[in-house]
Scaffold this motif. Structure first.
Motif, PDB file in Angstrom:
ATOM      1  N   MET A   1     -88.273  68.978 -20.474  1.00  0.00           N
ATOM      2  CA  MET A   1     -89.238  68.260 -20.404  1.00  0.00           C
ATOM      3  C   MET A   1     -89.379  67.451 -19.709  1.00  0.00           C
ATOM      4  SD  MET A   1     -89.273  66.096 -24.394  1.00  0.00           S
ATOM      5  CE  MET A   1     -88.898  67.124 -25.341  1.00  0.00           C
ATOM      6  N   LYS A   2     -90.347  66.345 -18.879  1.00  0.00           N
ATOM      7  CA  LYS A   2     -90.324  65.286 -18.029  1.00  0.00           C
ATOM      8  C   LYS A   2     -89.981  63.947 -18.983  1.00  0.00           C
ATOM      9  CE  LYS A   2     -92.516  63.824 -14.174  1.00  0.00           C
ATOM     10  NZ  LYS A   2     -93.745  64.333 -12.850  1.00  0.00           N
ATOM     11  N   PHE A   3     -89.491  62.971 -18.251  1.00  0.00           N
ATOM     12  CA  PHE A   3     -89.273  61.986 -18.811  1.00  0.00           C
ATOM     13  C   PHE A   3     -89.719  60.025 -17.607  1.00  0.00           C
ATOM     14  CE2 PHE A   3     -86.691  63.301 -22.754  1.00  0.00           C
ATOM     15  CZ  PHE A   3     -86.215  63.806 -22.634  1.00  0.00           C
ATOM     16  N   PHE A   4     -90.338  59.504 -18.317  1.00  0.00           N
ATOM     17  CA  PHE A   4     -90.575  58.298 -17.945  1.00  0.00           C
ATOM     18  C   PHE A   4     -89.934  56.867 -17.878  1.00  0.00           C
ATOM     19  CE2 PHE A   4     -93.820  61.066 -18.427  1.00  0.00           C
ATOM     20  CZ  PHE A   4     -94.430  61.720 -16.762  1.00  0.00           C
ATOM     21  N   PRO A   5     -89.468  56.235 -17.202  1.00  0.00           N
ATOM     22  CA  PRO A   5     -88.998  55.085 -17.077  1.00  0.00           C
ATOM     23  C   PRO A   5     -89.478  54.078 -18.366  1.00  0.00           C
ATOM     24  CG  PRO A   5     -88.887  55.754 -15.427  1.00  0.00           C
ATOM     25  CD  PRO A   5     -89.309  56.372 -15.807  1.00  0.00           C
ATOM     26  N   ILE A   6     -88.884  53.217 -18.893  1.00  0.00           N
ATOM     27  CA  ILE A   6     -89.385  52.399 -20.417  1.00  0.00           C
ATOM     28  C   ILE A   6     -89.137  50.689 -19.471  1.00  0.00           C
ATOM     29  CG2 ILE A   6     -89.368  53.987 -22.364  1.00  0.00           C
ATOM     30  CD1 ILE A   6     -87.019  52.380 -22.764  1.00  0.00           C
ATOM     31  N   PRO A   7     -89.948  50.124 -19.910  1.00  0.00           N
ATOM     32  CA  PRO A   7     -90.142  48.725 -19.344  1.00  0.00           C
ATOM     33  C   PRO A   7     -88.675  48.026 -20.888  1.00  0.00           C
ATOM     34  CG  PRO A   7     -91.739  48.931 -20.991  1.00  0.00           C
ATOM     35  CD  PRO A   7     -91.419  50.435 -20.689  1.00  0.00           C
ATOM     36  N   VAL A   8     -87.272  48.646 -20.090  1.00  0.00           N
ATOM     37  CA  VAL A   8     -86.154  47.919 -20.874  1.00  0.00           C
ATOM     38  C   VAL A   8     -86.826  46.468 -21.013  1.00  0.00           C
ATOM     39  CG1 VAL A   8     -84.007  47.703 -21.144  1.00  0.00           C
ATOM     40  CG2 VAL A   8     -84.388  49.680 -20.346  1.00  0.00           C
ATOM     41  N   ALA A   9     -86.481  45.617 -20.043  1.00  0.00           N
ATOM     42  CA  ALA A   9     -86.615  44.188 -20.524  1.00  0.00           C
ATOM     43  C   ALA A   9     -87.909  43.607 -21.182  1.00  0.00           C
ATOM     44  CB  ALA A   9     -87.086  43.375 -18.866  1.00  0.00           C
ATOM     45  N   LEU A  10     -88.941  44.331 -21.773  1.00  0.00           N
ATOM     46  CA  LEU A  10     -89.594  44.104 -22.935  1.00  0.00           C
ATOM     47  C   LEU A  10     -89.866  44.314 -24.446  1.00  0.00           C
ATOM     48  CD1 LEU A  10     -92.966  44.755 -20.317  1.00  0.00           C
ATOM     49  CD2 LEU A  10     -91.485  42.586 -20.645  1.00  0.00           C
ATOM     50  N   LEU A  11     -88.509  44.788 -23.372  1.00  0.00           N
ATOM     51  CA  LEU A  11     -88.248  45.402 -25.721  1.00  0.00           C
ATOM     52  C   LEU A  11     -87.724  43.711 -26.281  1.00  0.00           C
ATOM     53  CD1 LEU A  11     -86.097  48.729 -24.694  1.00  0.00           C
ATOM     54  CD2 LEU A  11     -88.806  47.793 -25.471  1.00  0.00           C
ATOM     55  N   GLU A  12     -88.163  43.449 -27.263  1.00  0.00           N
ATOM     56  CA  GLU A  12     -87.434  42.596 -28.268  1.00  0.00           C
ATOM     57  C   GLU A  12     -86.815  42.555 -29.179  1.00  0.00           C
ATOM     58  OE1 GLU A  12     -89.469  39.328 -31.315  1.00  0.00           O
ATOM     59  OE2 GLU A  12     -90.843  41.297 -31.076  1.00  0.00           O
ATOM     60  N   LEU A  13     -85.485  41.732 -29.027  1.00  0.00           N
ATOM     61  CA  LEU A  13     -83.877  42.841 -29.654  1.00  0.00           C
ATOM     62  C   LEU A  13     -84.334  42.499 -30.752  1.00  0.00           C
ATOM     63  CD1 LEU A  13     -81.513  40.017 -26.629  1.00  0.00           C
ATOM     64  CD2 LEU A  13     -82.326  42.303 -27.085  1.00  0.00           C
ATOM     65  N   GLY A  14     -83.273  43.007 -31.578  1.00  0.00           N
ATOM     66  CA  GLY A  14     -83.680  43.267 -33.087  1.00  0.00           C
ATOM     67  C   GLY A  14     -84.573  43.907 -34.084  1.00  0.00           C
ATOM     68  N   LYS A  15     -85.291  44.193 -33.000  1.00  0.00           N
ATOM     69  CA  LYS A  15     -86.735  44.902 -33.288  1.00  0.00           C
ATOM     70  C   LYS A  15     -86.475  46.478 -33.211  1.00  0.00           C
ATOM     71  CE  LYS A  15     -89.422  41.191 -34.417  1.00  0.00           C
ATOM     72  NZ  LYS A  15     -89.589  40.966 -35.984  1.00  0.00           N
ATOM     73  N   PRO A  16     -87.003  47.174 -34.289  1.00  0.00           N
ATOM     74  CA  PRO A  16     -86.906  48.760 -34.410  1.00  0.00           C
ATOM     75  C   PRO A  16     -88.275  49.296 -33.360  1.00  0.00           C
ATOM     76  CG  PRO A  16     -88.477  48.023 -36.180  1.00  0.00           C
ATOM     77  CD  PRO A  16     -87.712  46.387 -35.600  1.00  0.00           C
ATOM     78  N   LEU A  17     -87.566  50.032 -32.766  1.00  0.00           N
ATOM     79  CA  LEU A  17     -88.164  50.917 -31.476  1.00  0.00           C
ATOM     80  C   LEU A  17     -89.096  51.684 -32.033  1.00  0.00           C
ATOM     81  CD1 LEU A  17     -85.124  51.395 -29.049  1.00  0.00           C
ATOM     82  CD2 LEU A  17     -87.301  50.120 -28.430  1.00  0.00           C
ATOM     83  N   PRO A  18     -90.379  52.034 -31.545  1.00  0.00           N
ATOM     84  CA  PRO A  18     -91.550  52.957 -31.976  1.00  0.00           C
ATOM     85  C   PRO A  18     -91.267  54.857 -31.676  1.00  0.00           C
ATOM     86  CG  PRO A  18     -92.290  51.908 -29.983  1.00  0.00           C
ATOM     87  CD  PRO A  18     -90.687  51.135 -30.479  1.00  0.00           C
ATOM     88  N   VAL A  19     -90.276  54.735 -30.429  1.00  0.00           N
ATOM     89  CA  VAL A  19     -90.091  56.072 -30.056  1.00  0.00           C
ATOM     90  C   VAL A  19     -88.994  56.062 -29.588  1.00  0.00           C
ATOM     91  CG1 VAL A  19     -92.394  55.560 -28.746  1.00  0.00           C
ATOM     92  CG2 VAL A  19     -90.617  54.845 -27.642  1.00  0.00           C
ATOM     93  N   ASP A  20     -88.790  57.499 -29.190  1.00  0.00           N
ATOM     94  CA  ASP A  20     -86.849  57.485 -29.081  1.00  0.00           C
ATOM     95  C   ASP A  20     -86.940  57.440 -27.620  1.00  0.00           C
ATOM     96  OD1 ASP A  20     -86.829  59.142 -31.727  1.00  0.00           O
ATOM     97  OD2 ASP A  20     -87.593  60.822 -30.915  1.00  0.00           O
ATOM     98  N   VAL A  21     -85.580  57.252 -27.206  1.00  0.00           N
ATOM     99  CA  VAL A  21     -85.372  56.591 -25.770  1.00  0.00           C
ATOM    100  C   VAL A  21     -84.217  57.455 -25.810  1.00  0.00           C
ATOM    101  CG1 VAL A  21     -84.174  54.586 -24.818  1.00  0.00           C
ATOM    102  CG2 VAL A  21     -86.180  54.443 -26.797  1.00  0.00           C
ATOM    103  N   TRP A  22     -84.718  57.764 -24.038  1.00  0.00           N
ATOM    104  CA  TRP A  22     -83.403  58.679 -23.706  1.00  0.00           C
ATOM    105  C   TRP A  22     -82.756  58.201 -22.377  1.00  0.00           C
ATOM    106  CZ3 TRP A  22     -84.057  63.944 -26.400  1.00  0.00           C
ATOM    107  CH2 TRP A  22     -84.598  63.549 -27.294  1.00  0.00           C
TER     108      TRP A  22
END
Length: 402
Positions: A1-22
Motif C-alpha cells: 500500500m502506498k502512503f502520503f504524508p499528512i500536514p501534521v502542522a495543520l492538525l488541531e490538538l485534542g480533536k479526533p482524526l478523520p483518518v487512520d495515521v500510518w
C-alpha cells in the motif's frame, strides 16, 4: 500500500482524526477517531513521517478545500482562513476519488487555491497540478475568449480570493503570448505550469495584501522579497526537479537578470510582464485597479529590448479591452467585452446598461469597429453594478459571424 504524508502542522490538538495515521513504513500510529493532544505528540508524528492512504489523503484535501470555499463565500477574513486546521470530519461526497479536474474556471480556481494555501503541506500536489494544467489547455482549446471573459470577471470579485485567480489568468496570458511569439510548445507548457505556482510561497499573504487597507508592513515586504526562493523550495519539496521551471520561478521578478539558465530568459520576461499586467488590473483597498487599456499600453510605451516584442504580443493576444472588462460606447450604453475583434481596440461587446441607466435584459453582440457602437472610454469594474450572465453571453456570442 502506498502512503502520503499528512500536514501534521495543520492538525488541531485534542480533536479526533478523520483518518487512520500510518508511519511511512506502514505501521499504524493512530486510529481514526483518536487525537493528537500535545506538541510532543505532534513531534512524534513528524519523526515517524506520519502518513495516510491515497484515498484518505484526497478525501481529506477535498474537505479542506470545501471549508475554505465556504468561509470565502461567507466573507471570512483571510487571516481567519490562514489559521484553518484540517477538518475533523470528511463528508462521504469527498470520499469519491477522481483525479480529473471537472467543471469550469471557477471550479479549477477553488482546487488551485487549496493547493496554494497549503503550500508545502499540500497533499498529493503533483497529480492535482497536472490535472489543472490539462484542464487549462482543454478550456483554452474549447474557447479562448470565454476563458478570458471568465477570468477577468473573476479578477474583479474579491470574494473568490486573489491568489488563484491571479495564477490562472497569468497562466492563460502567458500561454497566449508565448504562442504569438512562436515559442516551442514545450517552452510554452513550462511557462504555463510556472505561472500556476510562482507565488505559492506567499499565497495566503497575497490574498491578505489584496484586502488590507494599509500599505505592506516591513515584514510583509520581506515576504514579498523572499517569496520566489521560498516557492522554489516548496516546489522542490513536491518533487519537481525541472531546472527550467524552477529557474523561471526563482527569477520571475528579476526578468532582466542574466543569472540562471540562459534558455529561460525569454520565459522570465513573459512571466514578469504578465505578472505585473494582471496585478495592475486587480483592485486593492489602497488603490483603484488600472484600466485594461492603460495596463496594456504601459507594457509597450517606453519598453526597450525584448520587452517591446513581448508587450506587443501580449497586447495582440488579449486586446486593449479584454473579454470580461467594461467599456462605455459612444451611444451612451455600458457594455462588457465578450470577444476579441479584428484589431486589438475593436472587441465585440454586449450592452448591459442602457444610456438611461437601466439594465438591459436582452444581450446582443455589437462590433465596436462599427462607428455607431465605437468605444468612447474604458470603465473600471467598480463603476458597474450589474451582474453579467455568462449563459446569456454565450447565447449572444453564438450570433457573431465566424
Amino acid at each position: 500500500m502506498k502512503f502520503f504524508p499528512i500536514p501534521v502542522a495543520l492538525l488541531e490538538l485534542g480533536k479526533p482524526l478523520p483518518v487512520d495515521v500510518w508511519s511511512a513504513s506502514g505501521k499504524l500510529l493512530l486510529k481514526k477517531g483518536q487525537s493528537v493532544d500535545t506538541e510532543e505528540d505532534r513531534e512524534k508524528l513528524r519523526a515517524h513521517n506520519a502518513s495516510s492512504t491515497l484515498a484518505d489523503a484526497l478525501a481529506w484535501q477535498r474537505s479542506y478545500e470545501r471549508t475554505v470555499r465556504m468561509l470565502l463565500r461567507e466573507g471570512a477574513d483571510v487571516q481567519e482562513i490562514a489559521r484553518l486546521y484540517m477538518p475533523t470530519d470528511i463528508p462521504e461526497i469527498d470520499r469519491v476519488v477522481d483525479a480529473e479536474v471537472k467543471g469550469g474556471w471557477l471550479d479549477m480556481q477553488e482546487v488551485l487555491r487549496g493547493i496554494l494555501y497549503q503550500c508545502g503541506l499540500a497533499i498529493n500536489p503533483i497529480p492535482r497540478l497536472v490535472g489543472i494544467e490539462k484542464k487549462v489547455f482543454d478550456l483554452l482549446q474549447a474557447d479562448v475568449d470565454e476563458s478570458l471573459f471568465c477570468l477577468f470577471q473573476a479578477l474583479a470579485d474579491d470574494t473568490l480570493g486573489y491568489c488563484a485567480t491571479h495564477a490562472l489568468l497569468c497562466a492563460v496570458v502567458c500561454n497566449l503570448t508565448a504562442n504569438k511569439l512562436g515559442l516551442d510548445p514545450e517552452q510554452s507548457h513550462v511557462l504555463l505550469r510556472t505561472a500556476l505556482t510562482m507565488n505559492i510561497g506567499m499565497a495566503r499573504d497575497q490574498d491578505r495584501l489584496a484586502r488590507q487597507s494599509t500599505a505592506p508592513s516591513e515584514s510583509q515586504r520581506e515576504i514579498i522579497r523572499d517569496h520566489s526562493e521560498k516557492s522554489v523550495e516548496i516546489l522542490r519539496g513536491f518533487g519537481i526537479d525541472d531546472e527550467n521551471q524552477l529557474d523561471i520561478v526563482r527569477w520571475h521578478h528579476t526578468a532582466q537578470s542574466n543569472e540562471g539558465l540562459p534558455q529561460t530568459l525569454s520565459s522570465r520576461r513573459i512571466l514578469a510582464m504578465t505578472d505585473g499586467f494582471v496585478a495592475k488590473m486587480a483592485a486593492r483597498k489602497t488603490r483603484s485597479p488600472m484600466l485594461p487599456v492603460t495596463a496594456v499600453r504601459s507594457m509597450i510605451v517606453g519598453a526597450q529590448g525584448d520587452a517591446i516584442g513581448v508587450g506587443s504580443a501580449m497586447a495582440q493576444a488579449v486586446g486593449f479591452y479584454p473579454p470580461g472588462t467594461y467599456v462605455q460606447l459612444v451611444n451612451g450604453e455600458t457594455a462588457v467585452a465578450v470577444q476579441r475583434g479584428a484589431r486589438a481596440n475593436t472587441p465585440w461587446v454586449v450592452s448591459i446598461v442602457g444610456k438611461d441607466g437601466i439594465p438591459l435584459e436582452k444581450y446582443v453582440c455589437k462590433d465596436t469597429s462599427n462607428p455607431a457602437f465605437a468605444i468612447e472610454k474604458p470603465l473600471s469594474f467598480e463603476k458597474v453594478r450589474v451582474m453579467v450572465s455568462l449563459e446569456k453571453v454565450r447565447k449572444a456570442r453564438a450570433a457573431i459571424p465566424r
